[in-house]
Motif scaffolding. Sequence first.
Motif, PDB file in Angstrom:
ATOM      1  N   ARG A 159       0.821  -1.214   0.000  1.00  0.00           N
ATOM      2  CA  ARG A 159       0.000   0.000   0.000  1.00  0.00           C
ATOM      3  C   ARG A 159       0.847   1.253   0.000  1.00  0.00           C
ATOM      4  O   ARG A 159       0.546   2.235  -0.685  1.00  0.00           O
ATOM      5  N   GLN A 160       1.908   1.251   0.782  1.00  0.00           N
ATOM      6  CA  GLN A 160       2.741   2.437   0.970  1.00  0.00           C
ATOM      7  C   GLN A 160       3.797   2.623  -0.124  1.00  0.00           C
ATOM      8  O   GLN A 160       4.617   3.531  -0.023  1.00  0.00           O
ATOM      9  N   ALA A 161       3.756   1.817  -1.162  1.00  0.00           N
ATOM     10  CA  ALA A 161       4.798   1.866  -2.193  1.00  0.00           C
ATOM     11  C   ALA A 161       4.877   3.219  -2.887  1.00  0.00           C
ATOM     12  O   ALA A 161       5.957   3.742  -3.153  1.00  0.00           O
ATOM     13  N   ASN A 162       3.738   3.828  -3.182  1.00  0.00           N
ATOM     14  CA  ASN A 162       3.718   5.103  -3.884  1.00  0.00           C
ATOM     15  C   ASN A 162       2.350   5.750  -3.695  1.00  0.00           C
ATOM     16  O   ASN A 162       1.456   5.189  -3.055  1.00  0.00           O
ATOM     17  N   GLU A 163       2.174   6.928  -4.262  1.00  0.00           N
ATOM     18  CA  GLU A 163       0.902   7.639  -4.088  1.00  0.00           C
ATOM     19  C   GLU A 163      -0.261   6.898  -4.733  1.00  0.00           C
ATOM     20  O   GLU A 163      -1.371   6.868  -4.194  1.00  0.00           O
ATOM     21  N   ALA A 164      -0.010   6.292  -5.893  1.00  0.00           N
ATOM     22  CA  ALA A 164      -1.079   5.575  -6.586  1.00  0.00           C
ATOM     23  C   ALA A 164      -1.548   4.367  -5.785  1.00  0.00           C
ATOM     24  O   ALA A 164      -2.753   4.087  -5.698  1.00  0.00           O
ATOM     25  N   SER A 165      -0.608   3.639  -5.182  1.00  0.00           N
ATOM     26  CA  SER A 165      -0.991   2.455  -4.409  1.00  0.00           C
ATOM     27  C   SER A 165      -1.727   2.844  -3.135  1.00  0.00           C
ATOM     28  O   SER A 165      -2.655   2.143  -2.715  1.00  0.00           O
ATOM     29  N   ARG A 166      -1.358   3.955  -2.539  1.00  0.00           N
ATOM     30  CA  ARG A 166      -2.117   4.448  -1.383  1.00  0.00           C
ATOM     31  C   ARG A 166      -3.559   4.750  -1.793  1.00  0.00           C
ATOM     32  O   ARG A 166      -4.514   4.341  -1.131  1.00  0.00           O
ATOM     33  N   LYS A 167      -3.697   5.485  -2.859  1.00  0.00           N
ATOM     34  CA  LYS A 167      -5.028   5.909  -3.290  1.00  0.00           C
ATOM     35  C   LYS A 167      -5.909   4.711  -3.620  1.00  0.00           C
ATOM     36  O   LYS A 167      -7.091   4.667  -3.254  1.00  0.00           O
ATOM     37  N   GLU A 168      -5.336   3.712  -4.275  1.00  0.00           N
ATOM     38  CA  GLU A 168      -6.110   2.523  -4.623  1.00  0.00           C
ATOM     39  C   GLU A 168      -6.556   1.781  -3.364  1.00  0.00           C
ATOM     40  O   GLU A 168      -7.709   1.348  -3.268  1.00  0.00           O
ATOM     41  N   TRP A 169      -5.665   1.636  -2.388  1.00  0.00           N
ATOM     42  CA  TRP A 169      -5.979   0.877  -1.176  1.00  0.00           C
ATOM     43  C   TRP A 169      -7.064   1.568  -0.353  1.00  0.00           C
ATOM     44  O   TRP A 169      -7.947   0.915   0.190  1.00  0.00           O
ATOM     45  N   PHE A 170      -7.000   2.894  -0.276  1.00  0.00           N
ATOM     46  CA  PHE A 170      -7.936   3.642   0.556  1.00  0.00           C
ATOM     47  C   PHE A 170      -9.239   3.993  -0.173  1.00  0.00           C
ATOM     48  O   PHE A 170     -10.154   4.546   0.444  1.00  0.00           O
ATOM     49  N   ALA A 171      -9.324   3.725  -1.466  1.00  0.00           N
ATOM     50  CA  ALA A 171     -10.425   4.259  -2.277  1.00  0.00           C
ATOM     51  C   ALA A 171     -11.803   3.939  -1.700  1.00  0.00           C
ATOM     52  O   ALA A 171     -12.669   4.822  -1.611  1.00  0.00           O
ATOM     53  N   GLU A 172     -12.027   2.696  -1.312  1.00  0.00           N
ATOM     54  CA  GLU A 172     -13.356   2.311  -0.863  1.00  0.00           C
ATOM     55  C   GLU A 172     -13.704   2.955   0.481  1.00  0.00           C
ATOM     56  O   GLU A 172     -14.831   3.420   0.690  1.00  0.00           O
ATOM     57  N   GLU A 173     -12.754   2.947   1.404  1.00  0.00           N
ATOM     58  CA  GLU A 173     -13.014   3.575   2.701  1.00  0.00           C
ATOM     59  C   GLU A 173     -13.230   5.072   2.553  1.00  0.00           C
ATOM     60  O   GLU A 173     -14.115   5.656   3.185  1.00  0.00           O
ATOM     61  N   ALA A 174     -12.416   5.720   1.711  1.00  0.00           N
ATOM     62  CA  ALA A 174     -12.571   7.159   1.486  1.00  0.00           C
ATOM     63  C   ALA A 174     -13.941   7.462   0.885  1.00  0.00           C
ATOM     64  O   ALA A 174     -14.634   8.399   1.309  1.00  0.00           O
ATOM     65  N   ALA A 175     -14.359   6.660  -0.091  1.00  0.00           N
ATOM     66  CA  ALA A 175     -15.668   6.866  -0.716  1.00  0.00           C
ATOM     67  C   ALA A 175     -16.785   6.699   0.297  1.00  0.00           C
ATOM     68  O   ALA A 175     -17.736   7.491   0.346  1.00  0.00           O
ATOM     69  N   ALA A 176     -16.682   5.667   1.132  1.00  0.00           N
ATOM     70  CA  ALA A 176     -17.738   5.412   2.114  1.00  0.00           C
ATOM     71  C   ALA A 176     -17.835   6.538   3.135  1.00  0.00           C
ATOM     72  O   ALA A 176     -18.936   6.942   3.519  1.00  0.00           O
ATOM     73  N   GLN A 177     -16.691   7.032   3.583  1.00  0.00           N
ATOM     74  CA  GLN A 177     -16.727   8.088   4.597  1.00  0.00           C
ATOM     75  C   GLN A 177     -17.293   9.385   4.034  1.00  0.00           C
ATOM     76  O   GLN A 177     -18.130  10.038   4.669  1.00  0.00           O
ATOM     77  N   VAL A 178     -16.840   9.777   2.861  1.00  0.00           N
ATOM     78  CA  VAL A 178     -17.310  11.036   2.288  1.00  0.00           C
ATOM     79  C   VAL A 178     -18.798  10.952   1.921  1.00  0.00           C
ATOM     80  O   VAL A 178     -19.526  11.941   1.998  1.00  0.00           O
ATOM     81  N   ALA A 179     -19.263   9.763   1.548  1.00  0.00           N
ATOM     82  CA  ALA A 179     -20.665   9.597   1.174  1.00  0.00           C
ATOM     83  C   ALA A 179     -21.603   9.630   2.380  1.00  0.00           C
ATOM     84  O   ALA A 179     -22.803   9.888   2.228  1.00  0.00           O
ATOM     85  N   ASP A 180     -21.072   9.389   3.592  1.00  0.00           N
ATOM     86  CA  ASP A 180     -21.928   9.323   4.777  1.00  0.00           C
ATOM     87  C   ASP A 180     -21.225   9.970   5.965  1.00  0.00           C
ATOM     88  O   ASP A 180     -20.809   9.281   6.913  1.00  0.00           O
ATOM     89  N   PRO A 181     -21.067  11.290   5.962  1.00  0.00           N
ATOM     90  CA  PRO A 181     -20.326  11.960   7.036  1.00  0.00           C
ATOM     91  C   PRO A 181     -20.855  11.668   8.424  1.00  0.00           C
ATOM     92  O   PRO A 181     -20.082  11.452   9.366  1.00  0.00           O
ATOM     93  N   GLN A 182     -22.177  11.636   8.587  1.00  0.00           N
ATOM     94  CA  GLN A 182     -22.737  11.516   9.928  1.00  0.00           C
ATOM     95  C   GLN A 182     -22.398  10.186  10.593  1.00  0.00           C
ATOM     96  O   GLN A 182     -22.428  10.083  11.825  1.00  0.00           O
ATOM     97  N   ALA A 183     -22.067   9.183   9.813  1.00  0.00           N
ATOM     98  CA  ALA A 183     -21.692   7.893  10.393  1.00  0.00           C
ATOM     99  C   ALA A 183     -20.375   7.971  11.149  1.00  0.00           C
ATOM    100  O   ALA A 183     -20.052   7.089  11.935  1.00  0.00           O
ATOM    101  N   HIS A 184     -19.609   9.039  10.902  1.00  0.00           N
ATOM    102  CA  HIS A 184     -18.284   9.163  11.506  1.00  0.00           C
ATOM    103  C   HIS A 184     -18.169  10.375  12.424  1.00  0.00           C
ATOM    104  O   HIS A 184     -17.091  10.651  12.945  1.00  0.00           O
ATOM    105  N   MET A 185     -19.289  11.081  12.634  1.00  0.00           N
ATOM    106  CA  MET A 185     -19.245  12.324  13.394  1.00  0.00           C
ATOM    107  C   MET A 185     -19.614  12.121  14.854  1.00  0.00           C
ATOM    108  O   MET A 185     -20.506  11.334  15.184  1.00  0.00           O
ATOM    109  N   ARG A 186     -18.894  12.843  15.709  1.00  0.00           N
ATOM    110  CA  ARG A 186     -19.211  12.950  17.140  1.00  0.00           C
ATOM    111  C   ARG A 186     -19.024  14.408  17.540  1.00  0.00           C
ATOM    112  O   ARG A 186     -18.397  15.182  16.813  1.00  0.00           O
TER     113      ARG A 186
END
Length: 359
Positions: free
Chosen positions: A326-353
């Motif tokens: 995952r940490q090999a380069n910027e592209a590999s980071r982005k690919e690994w985090f893509a699904e979690e990033a999409a889920a968080q941005v799509a549903d902010p309130q699920a992560h808010m306190r």
Amino acid sequence: MVVPSQQPRRRAARLAAAACALLLVACQSPSEGAGGQEGTLKLAFSYASTSQNPFQEMAFGAQAAAADAGEVELTANAPSSIDGPAQVSQFQSAIRTSADGIALQTLTPDLFVRPLRQAKDADVPVVAVDTVPPEGTDVGLYVGNSNTELGRELGRELLKHIPEDAEGYVVLGNDIPGLALLEQRLAGTREVLEQERPGVSIRGPFDAGSEPSVNFNKWNDIVKAHPDAIAYIGAGASDAVSLALIQKNTGRRFLVGSCDPDPQALRGVKEGYVAALASPEHWLKGYVAVRMLAQSARTGEPLPQGWWNTGSLIINSENIDEIMARQANEASRKEWFAEEAAAQVADPQAHMRPLTEAN
């Protein structure tokens, strides 16, 4: 909250829904927002230093968010080493040049009370990243993990290597004494060790220094002064690197745990010099902060308010190969985090306190 360590079980199930939600946001034209900004957005990411892994990770995430948002001119700036006054100057310049929003990560939040008021007076939105915004400012969105829980996670992982009937002492080191987020990590680790290993006492935390060369020298002295410790535990990015190198130089082997996925720290896990790293998943913080700034500017809708907990991850011998890839380069980071990033941005309130609960 779903932390990144739980992603493999959840990714497939929620990918389609999250991707569709993000697509709707991304494809919304500027004219569709309620008073949103048209054309190229000018955003900034102001961070503490270009010299250390945690801040670099956040900058990578911020840059990925700008690319995903589209039509964003992102200016990322930081001093070459931790220098609060220099960062303040850069932040004040960003107020003038990045009118659509600034994501701010700093290790010297007390210096930013007046600059943050200046940003408000200039109607420049600000999101606090990694460090809770200082009192006396009106920054309403903070994006960061729970450092107390991060410390607990590290402590629980290290328990696997410390027998229940162990007696002796553990040494703690703090890269920046007085910095709340590091003290919270160490408090979480201490809590777990004291509860689960009553025969083990705690020494420290000792000042371990932040810059890599200083950190190595201080840990070298700490190890020499406490040669019989059951474990040496740090809270920052340089600790595992230094403690792995000390083992290599001396031929000794001892139990080490620390935080942050610095490349050399990951190598230490791979080679068996470091038992575990607790990663605050800094990439996600930078991503979420910049993506929300861009979305707010485009739609004209206000930023969410409160503490957005982006989660954390334990790195050990079981997942080290995956994380190194995952940490090999910027592209590999982005690919690994893509699904979690999409889920968080799509549903902010699920992560808010509430912001007052940030720890």
